[in-house]
Every structure is written in structure tokens, then in C-alpha cells.
Design an enzyme around this catalytic site. Structure first.
Site, short mmCIF file in Angstrom:
data_model
loop_
_atom_site.label_atom_id
_atom_site.label_comp_id
_atom_site.label_asym_id
_atom_site.label_seq_id
_atom_site.Cartn_x
_atom_site.Cartn_y
_atom_site.Cartn_z
N ARG A 24 0.83 -1.21 0.00
CA ARG A 24 0.00 0.00 0.00
C ARG A 24 0.86 1.26 0.00
NH1 ARG A 24 -1.64 3.06 4.49
NH2 ARG A 24 -3.63 4.18 4.31
N ALA A 25 1.86 1.28 0.87
CA ALA A 25 2.65 2.50 1.00
C ALA A 25 3.51 2.76 -0.23
CB ALA A 25 3.52 2.42 2.27
N ARG A 28 0.95 3.92 -3.07
CA ARG A 28 0.39 5.27 -2.93
C ARG A 28 1.49 6.33 -3.02
NH1 ARG A 28 -5.00 4.80 0.94
NH2 ARG A 28 -6.10 3.59 -0.64
N GLY A 107 16.98 -14.51 1.51
CA GLY A 107 16.99 -15.26 0.27
C GLY A 107 16.47 -14.44 -0.89
N ASP A 131 11.85 -13.94 11.44
CA ASP A 131 13.01 -14.34 12.26
C ASP A 131 13.90 -13.17 12.65
OD1 ASP A 131 12.49 -17.03 12.50
OD2 ASP A 131 13.49 -17.55 10.63
N ARG A 166 1.69 -30.31 35.03
CA ARG A 166 2.19 -30.82 33.76
C ARG A 166 3.22 -29.88 33.16
NH1 ARG A 166 -3.53 -32.09 31.13
NH2 ARG A 166 -3.82 -34.16 31.97
N ARG A 175 13.95 -22.08 11.64
CA ARG A 175 14.76 -23.21 11.16
C ARG A 175 16.22 -23.03 11.52
NH1 ARG A 175 11.60 -26.25 6.45
NH2 ARG A 175 9.63 -25.56 7.28
N GLY A 189 7.92 -15.67 30.10
CA GLY A 189 8.52 -16.26 31.29
C GLY A 189 8.60 -17.77 31.21
N ILE A 254 0.22 -20.33 11.78
CA ILE A 254 -0.50 -19.29 12.52
C ILE A 254 0.43 -18.12 12.78
CG2 ILE A 254 -1.37 -18.81 14.85
CD1 ILE A 254 -2.71 -21.55 14.74
#
Lengths: 322, 322, 322, 322
Positions: A24-25, A28, A107, A131, A166, A175, A189, A254
């Protein structure tokens, strides 16, 4: 002042939230300067396939808030072959593309640098990589959103962790880099953070967790970068050594989605505008970067000769605070 | 009007967002009626270990918004042994507990029903289960928050899915019930939903996805309930049959966490208050349920003789709309 | 089986999150049955202006998750004039619209009922209203998302409230109904809830707050429905009576936005599909409603002769739990 | 290496998300170095009232994710009187406080600087201010969370804005600084941003909006910093000049709440740890700041002699991109 008339724009490699805000930037800011924008689909593949679309001011309305990239992305391994790059350059020249703007990671920027060096296509890079492994910018686009996604997910885990006795193991992206694991682990934490940059001593980890349990700590969250080990491997190590019941979360892609955060929207908007300023200044074969609160331009060659290393002080800090 | 002086309160089985809001509502409603509340830690285990805490009005301040359960929870397989239940009942009687309030799923309510039938401990149940598999209530506590967590996570996946040409496979909770997978799949417009209640025809699934790709659809989200298959199994099937590259997300216990939604807070508050009304009415061995916008009380025996089945109309609907 | 060939679809009145999910579900369910869908823009105004678009299966892709309504909406006061409705009916007949599907609140459904009664246009209604004031449905579309938006906003206020010694006043939507104020106030544990259905005794409120402060409570959140008083009025009352420093939040139309919750997406998908089932059954001049977990159809006349009243038990409950 | 044994810790002024994460990091980093931490309640007021609590490692568990500040905060105007500062210093000396750590904005840091200059109390500052108006740090704690809160709220408004033909006016925090308004306006693509640093020409604004409407733009979002004008004033100007119907949102203290973002948690953790490093280095009367990705220490005197000014390039950029 340069006499650039038409630029190409593409997103490449792994997608990162905020790419649309750059699109967009750039668009425009270019349109205001009477520069045409051709958006190539699926990164370098779209150049090779002549798959592009001319972008107007209103074409990029309502996209800033959307995750992913409307230009789509792909990895194009054949771009490592010089003849393929030659073909891409010829197509760009045929289309009258004066400068190619590449939004992506190390890359993709390397592909751009080769296009420029070998084929004389002027290139400008915008760093996008969850990353945060690109040199000469404090932050790459997508990092901030990704970290918030991971932290919000782990925060929910913390709720339920306190209800049980647990260990919870969360596998996150990375990676070759433990950046996402380290920073999210610090922000939540986490009891342990397993990353490629630091060798994992499972005996020591098991002992630490055993000690904590004896002192009354009844739950723990362990973050592991996919490049270091899979969550299942970590679970097996712990179960074998100390018999802890573990539960696994694998966040997967996600981490690449979600509406960009304020930080990523602002950074993307500023970088996209700076691309057009660099074009007007005739400043090519550079990558836009953030340094303090300012934007800087660094030659791609310099950018690609280094890479952001993990700050070992933060590794230590995460250990102190957890 | 009953002359109940002291009640026990516990959360049991898998934790569910909203349990704390029930704890708050039961406690405050009881205190207003001059009924004492003893909170037992870790479900039935806390009774057996005499691990409890008296709860006052202010002890439950600021907990409604927190995921998990401040009473913690556990699964206590030995509660299947009658002698163990006898021991628990003796402890409850010694402590002067007039009624035991159990917040949990079918398993926990069954424990409560046995305590009542065999040992004469009056019991009241509050349905909490992210699978919404408890009969005689339109919704159990935690379902709504869980679904929103899953949908928000998958929404992020949808962003990045549109940027690539790939299939994304998401594994969600549900050992015996496909409820979470089905409802979240409907809410996200998933291409396929794999659930224990419906046999999976991987050949047909592969063919459908192949057809969609031919028609131009470049990405897909497949939701799978853990009780039907693991995400890795689904991935292998698709890769073997049609060579699709897939990416995997396993949400895990994130689905049990998170600050409860408005719906879960309100339902929990109302049900917790209804528990105390039932106590005052001398209405024991019932479960509180939601029916339309009203609260109802159903004998535990009746509740536990049935279970909520998946609505096959919704399975069909998900197929039509995706 | 009816021989409906073409339906009109519109959203009207105040927009509500989930309207797009209804549009998607009606369209896709209709297309599967070979029924054409004409979407009218800006509610009744789009009929009068012949401003419509034919909707295909793919036209409604990617809209379920978006707040607002792609059909846009407006209030059309002149629709109260019979001649205007006659004109609208003529246009619908000219366009070959066999049934008009109206997504909206009591006002919009009333317009539909008149179109049907006077002009013989078969109508089907889908209840959408953040006030949940429509009869014969447990929930209207948009309510759940709205409540979550308000609760999330107030939750942030609670964080900062605990840091200060102040009263915070939040004004929420609700011109004639205190539903949003009441339910969100219950879900957040507000100290006071001011709604049109209950007269406000500012002396008693001031006294209550004064007492609480003496007992050590240092902050409070007061929710007020816009139809009862403005936040500024409440602030002035409190400052005059007890000199409390107050801070004001007015949420405004934020309450109508946001990506719909899982509940609203599922409800909207099911109701949209039920519209097409009703059409196939020849069941007209009804509104689709939710009753328990089932969908029901109630004659519009019956729906509009009643309205959902606030549950006074919940008003009482909010007082007990806060 | 200094021989600091006991430090005081306080939050002061307007609260900011992330303050708790600083409290946690200072405490845990100090405890590891065998330094005691006394937390003073309500800022300077807690010193004057000797209202404090010794903090251990586990006292600060589970607080990083919470908005607000567990130490609470207040504004203490009487701290401008030298005698009051003298009294505070005497109390600190009596309590054996070797260094006072102040988490707050320019006002609170000024109080600290005076305590040091006049009374010889060594002080270390941590910048926390949602206005990002503190010099010698790229970002203050709380800024990032605040911006995301505002952007998420305005994003919801954007959904509903597209459904109507209206202007929406959002009033955000910023008495003297337009930072929040500018950055959030840029991140949302607001049509206009009204800030104290730039005079508002309502005639030009009205004309611009009129032009846009003629060109087909049917909705707009206008952000206004509270220090420039109230939302009601802006609304009146627009309604008088061009008769636009407007709707108002006033976010208020919601902007100070919310669980801190990943960025704020990480920044706070790092700065809190750096405080203890500075203490060990005997580096007093400095403020910790972020510069690029590094932490720096700047003398308080230097910090307070400047202030972060708004970047006028960004004002221009927001105009180009909207």
C-alpha cells in the site's frame, strides 16, 4: 531527481504480516509521484510467468490491516540458475520496469542483488522476515506481529498450565534462528527455551525441572524452535528422564498470519514510502532499514554479507527472569 | 428453605475457561445467604487429601476474567473404587459439608452421582466441558471461549493460506466428540472437517481437493479432531494421494485457556447463582443447565443417561457452505 | 417444494457483526438450490434506487470474518409512507424477485412485514440487532460479538482502574434497551449498571460508592446505557455528591464492528441456510429464530407484536455478584 | 562493583502497560544479586506514607502479563515543595534504601532528579509513558501496547464505517503530544489527524472531506488528540460546515490498560535487568533507554533537558497514504 516511470513490486519467500502495508505505502507514494506500479504475483515466479497487475491508488485500499500478501508469494529455487535470472531481467526490461522493489527475507534479497549485479536491474529491498535475521535494520517487517501471536497463544497456555501439574511444550518457527523462541520465551517467562544457537543439555533441563517441582512449581512452559528439535523429541526426552506428563502445541503457520500490529503497520508504511524517496534520489541496490527511529539505506551487498545474530545477553536474561 | 450451612466446591476433569467465574458466583451467592464455602483443590484429590480453603467474598475478586481454575483440577482414576468414594464421603461429613458442588464434565458428574447414591452426599453439578457433550444444557461452560480461540487461530492461518498454494491441517481437541472441529470448521469455512462421528474417505477428500485446485482454489484448511486422526496422518494421506504440500498446526491446550468470553462469564455467573438457589430450594442431585435463555435443573441420573450428540444437519451445512 | 427462482437480499438498520456471514450462507445455500440472489445495497434504499448486484458462490468468499456488511445499510424513514413501499414492491416485481430476505432489527422487519401485507411480496426475516431485543429468538445476530467487544474494552479499563483511586464511567449502546449495559456489566463485575429499564437513584449510588471506598475498595467501573444517561451526566452527579474524580469512556460504534465471534458466525451460517430451507418449504413472512439449539420459524406478525424484555433476575444477579 | 544492599522501587504518574514487567525484572534481577527490593505503593505518596512491601522472587510471579501496576500509582503535586522531598529522602535513608528506582514519565523522573540533586538519593529511571515523549530512548514502556489498543479499536470502527455514510471521530490520549493520535492514525489510514503540534484548519478539513465524498468515498475516520480539541468540538465544526452526520468514540483510560504486547514485555524485562546492572556498575542518576536494539544509560539531567518531538515527516506521510 531520477526519471523513473514504472516500478515492479513483489513479495517473496515466507510471508510476513505487514507485507500488504508495504504494498500500500509503495503504491500510494509512487502514484503521488506519477510513478506506475506493476505488482508481480508469487514473487519471482510472477516475473517469469508475466503474471502482474497494474496497481492504482484505490487498488491498495483496505489491505493494510490484512495478514498475508495480496501479491502472494512463493519460493522459486530455479532462480538460483543464472539463465533464469537472465530471463526474468529480459521480461522486466520488456515491460519497461525501471526498478524492482522486493519485499522479503535474505533469500529474496539475494535474488534481487544478483538481478542487479548480473543483469543491471536496479533493485530496492524491504526487509520482511519473522526471524528478524536481516542485518542493518533493527526490526524486519512481520517480527512484531509474529511475536505477539506467539505470546498470546502461550499466554492462554499459561492459564491452563496453572490448573494442572504438567509440562507444556510449544514448538515455534525458526529453522536456523532461535529469535522467535527466545523473544517469546522471554515475554512469557518460559521455564526453558530450546534454540539452535545453544546446545541443549537434556539432562540438565530434566534436573532443573525436577528441582523446580520439588520446590513447589507445578507447571512449566518450554519453548522450542523447530530448527533445534521437534516438540515430540523434547517431550520424549523429558518423559524418559523424569516421567513428566507433557502436552504439545505446534503453532505452525499461525505465526505468519494475523492482522499486523501497530508497529508493523507503521514500520511498513514508513519503509514503503522510503522506497519511493530512494527511487527519487536515484539510490538503488539498497535495502531500507530502521535504525533507532530513523530510516536508513544500506547497500544490499553489505546487508547480505552479514546477518543478525541472536543477542546472547538476552539468552542469559531469559534464564534469570524465568 | 433448607438449612444448609456449609458447601464444598470443586473443579474436576479437563479445565475449561469460565470455571473461575462459576467459583466466584457460587461463593458470592452463598456468602450473601450466610452459607460457608470450602474450596477443594485438584478436584476429588483435594477431598481425599483434605486440601481445601475457606472462601470469602473477597477471595474470589478479580478471578472471573482469568482462564483455568484457581481450584486447579486433576483426574482421579481411583475414584472409580467404591472404597475411595466412601473415604471421600467420610471426610466431607467430618468437615460438615452439607452439599458438594462439582464443576466439570460427564466423568466428574458421574463421580458426584455415585457419591450421592452410595454415600448420601447431596451433590449439585455445573456443566463445564469444551466438547459440549453434556446433556440437558444447550451449552456447557468453556465451549464458547474454546471455539473462539480455535476460530481466531484458524483465521490467522487463513491469512497466510491465501498467500501460498498449500493445504493447512489443524488438529483440535475432541477425543470422542467432533464438536470443536465441526463448529470451528463451520465458523472458518474449512474445506474439510474430519471427526470421529463420520468415517473419513481419504480418496474422496483427495479427489475433492484436487478438483478444487483445478478450479482455481489454491489453498485449503482442513480441521481434524484429535480423536479421529492426527494431523500427521491426514497430511500423509494427502501427500501420498495427490502430492499436496501440507503444513500442520496442533493447537493443544491453548484451547483450554484464555480469558473467558462474555458468553462464558455470563453463563457461569448465572449458573453459579442458580446453584445457591437450588440449595436454598433443597433441590439436590441435579445439574444446572441452560435451556433457551432460562436455567433449568435436571436430575444427575437423567443427565448422565444421555449425551449430547453432534447435529448431523450441521455436518451437512458445513459441506454446503465451504 | 416452491418454485422460487430469484430472491432479493438486504441488510438494514444498524449494522451488526455477522451480517456478512448471513449474506454468505443465504447466497451459497441458494446457489446450491439453483436460486438466484440479488443483493440490494443500503437496505430499502437500494430497492428504491435499483441499486443491486447479482451474487454468485464466489462473490461471498472471504466475507464471513469481516465486520459490518458488504451490502451496506441505511435507515430509510420515508419507507413509512405506503406509496414508497408500493414503489419498492413494483421494482421488486419488475426484477422478478420472488422473495425478499431482510437481515435487520425490529424496524427493518416491520418494513418487511408491511411490504408483504400490503404489497404481497413474500418476505423472510433474519434477526440482527446488538440489543437482543427481537422476540422469538434466544439470540439475534451481532449480540455476542458486541458483548465481547464491550467486555474486552472494559477489561482493559479494569487493569488501569486497579492502579488508581478513581471511578471509571463507560457509556455503551442502547437507546431503549439496557441489554448491552446489563450483560457487559455482569460479565465485568461492574459496581453499578445504569439502564433505561430501572430508574437511577443517584443518591443511593453515591452512598454505595462512598461506603465501598470506606471499606477499602479504591476503584469502580460504572456502565451506563446511552438511553439512560450520558456518561458526563453520571460523572457530574457523582462529582457533585461525593467529589469523586471520574474518567469517561464512550465506546460508540466500535460496538458494531469487529470480526464476528464463533457464535455469531455459526448462528449466522445456520440462519442463512434456514432461510433457503424455509423458501423451499414455501414458508414465507416468517422470521428465523434460535430456540435452544434449534432453528425455528415464527410469523413476522407474531414476532413484531412482542419484544424481548430485560430479565430482571439478571439485574438482581449483577447486584449480588459485583 | 557497588555495595548496594537495598533498593526502593516505585511506579509514578500515569500508568502504562508493561510497568509490572519492569517491577518483575528489577526484582528478580536484584534478588539474584542479593539486593533487597522494597516496593513503594502509589509512587512518591508511598514513600511519604511509609507504605511499602518487601518483594521476593515469587512475589512478582504472574504479573508480567497484567496491565496497570501492582504498585499502583498517583500524582503527588506536593512533591514540588522542597520540604516534602526532604521528608521523602529522610524516610528513604531511615529505611536504608541505597537507590530509588522510578518507573514513570518526565514528571516522575523530574521528581527523582530533584531527590538526587538536593537530597543525595541515588536514582535510576525507567521511561514509561504512552506518549513516547521521553528523550534518549527510542521507545518508552507502554507506548506499543497503547498504540495497538487504539488501532484495534479503530479497526472495529472501520468495519462499521464501511457500512454507513458517515464520519467517525475518535478522541485519543495526548494532552500535549499528538504521538498516539498520529501513529494510530497512520496505522489505520485515518482521513484526518488533529494534533496539538499542528494548527487545525477546519475549513480545509471540511473541504477535503466534501471533495472525497464527491469522489465516492463514503466514510471517514478522524482521529483527534484530546489536547488539541474534544471530539465534540470537531463534530460540531464538521456538522456546521458541511452537514455531515458524525459519530463519536472517546477511548479514555482503555488506552492505559490491556496485557502488555510482546514488545513492551521484552523492553520492560530488558530495562528492568539493566537497572540492576547499572546499580552494580555504580551508575546512578541515569535513565535506561533503548537505542537501536541496545540499552543505553543517559544522565537524568540530559534526559530532562530535552523531549521527544513529533516527527513532522510522519505527519506528512500520514497525509500521503490516507
Amino acid at each position: 531527481m531520477s526519471d523513473i516511470k514504472r516500478i515492479g513490486l513483489m513479495t517473496s519467500g515466507g510471508d510476513a504480516p505487514g507485507m500488504n502495508a508495504v504494498i500500500r505505502a509503495v503504491t500510494r507514494s509512487a502514484v503521488v509521484e506519477n510513478i506506475e506500479v506493476y505488482g508481480f504475483l508469487r514473487g519471482f515466479a510472477g516475473i517469469l510467468d508475466k503474471d502482474y497487475k497494474k496497481f492504482t491508488y484505490s487498488d491498495v485500499g483496505g489491505i493494510m490491516e490484512r495478514g498475508g500478501t495480496i501479491l502472494r508469494t512463493s519460493r522459486v529455487p530455479e532462480f538460483k540458475v543464472p539463465e533464469v535470472r537472465k530471463k526474468a531481467a529480459d521480461i522486466l526490461k520488456d515491460l519497461g520496469i525501471d526498478v524492482l522493489v522486493i519485499i522479503g527475507g535474505n533469500g529474496s534479497l539475494t535474488g534481487g542483488k544478483l538481478l542487479s549485479e548480473e543483469q543491471g536491474i536496479p533493485v530496492i529491498g524491504v526487509p520482511a522476515s519473522i526471524d528478524n535475521d536481516i542485518a542493518y535494520t533493527d526490526m524486519s517487517i512481520g517480527v512484531d506481529t509474529c511475536l505477539n501471536t506467539v505470546v498470546e497463544a502461550m499466554q492462554k497456555l499459561k492459564d491452563t498450565a496453572s490448573s494442572h501439574e504438567r509440562a507444556f511444550i510449544v514448538e515455534v518457527m525458526g529453522r536456523t534462528s532461535g529469535y522467535v523462541a527466545l523473544m517469546s520465551g522471554l515475554a512469557i517467562g518460559a521455564e526453558a527455551i530450546i534454540i539452535p544457537e545453544v546446545p541443549t543439555d537434556y539432562d540438565a533441563l530434566a534436573e532443573k525441572m525436577w528441582d523446580e517441582r520439588k520446590r513447589g512449581k507445578i507447571n512449566s512452559i518450554i519453548v522450542v524452535a523447530e530448527g533445534s528439535a521437534s516438540a515430540y523429541t523434547v517431550a520424549r526426552h523429558l518423559e524418559n528422564r523424569i516421567g513428566f506428563e507433557t502436552r504439545i502445541t505446534i503453532l505452525g503457520h499461525i505465526q505468519r498470519g494475523g492482522s499486523p500490529t501497530a508497529f508493523d503497520r507503521i514500520l511498513a508504511s514508513r519503509m514503503g514510502n522510503e522506497v519511493v524517496k530512494a527511487i527519487k534520489d536515484g539510490d538503488f541496490d539498497v535495502m531500507i532499514g530502521l535504525s533507532k527511529n530513523d530510516l536508513i539505506r544500506t547497500p544490499l551487498e553489505k546487508v547480505l554479507s552479514e546477518s543478525n545474530k541472536l543477542d546472547m545477553e538476552i539468552v542469559k536474561l531469559a534464564g534469570i527472569l524465568s
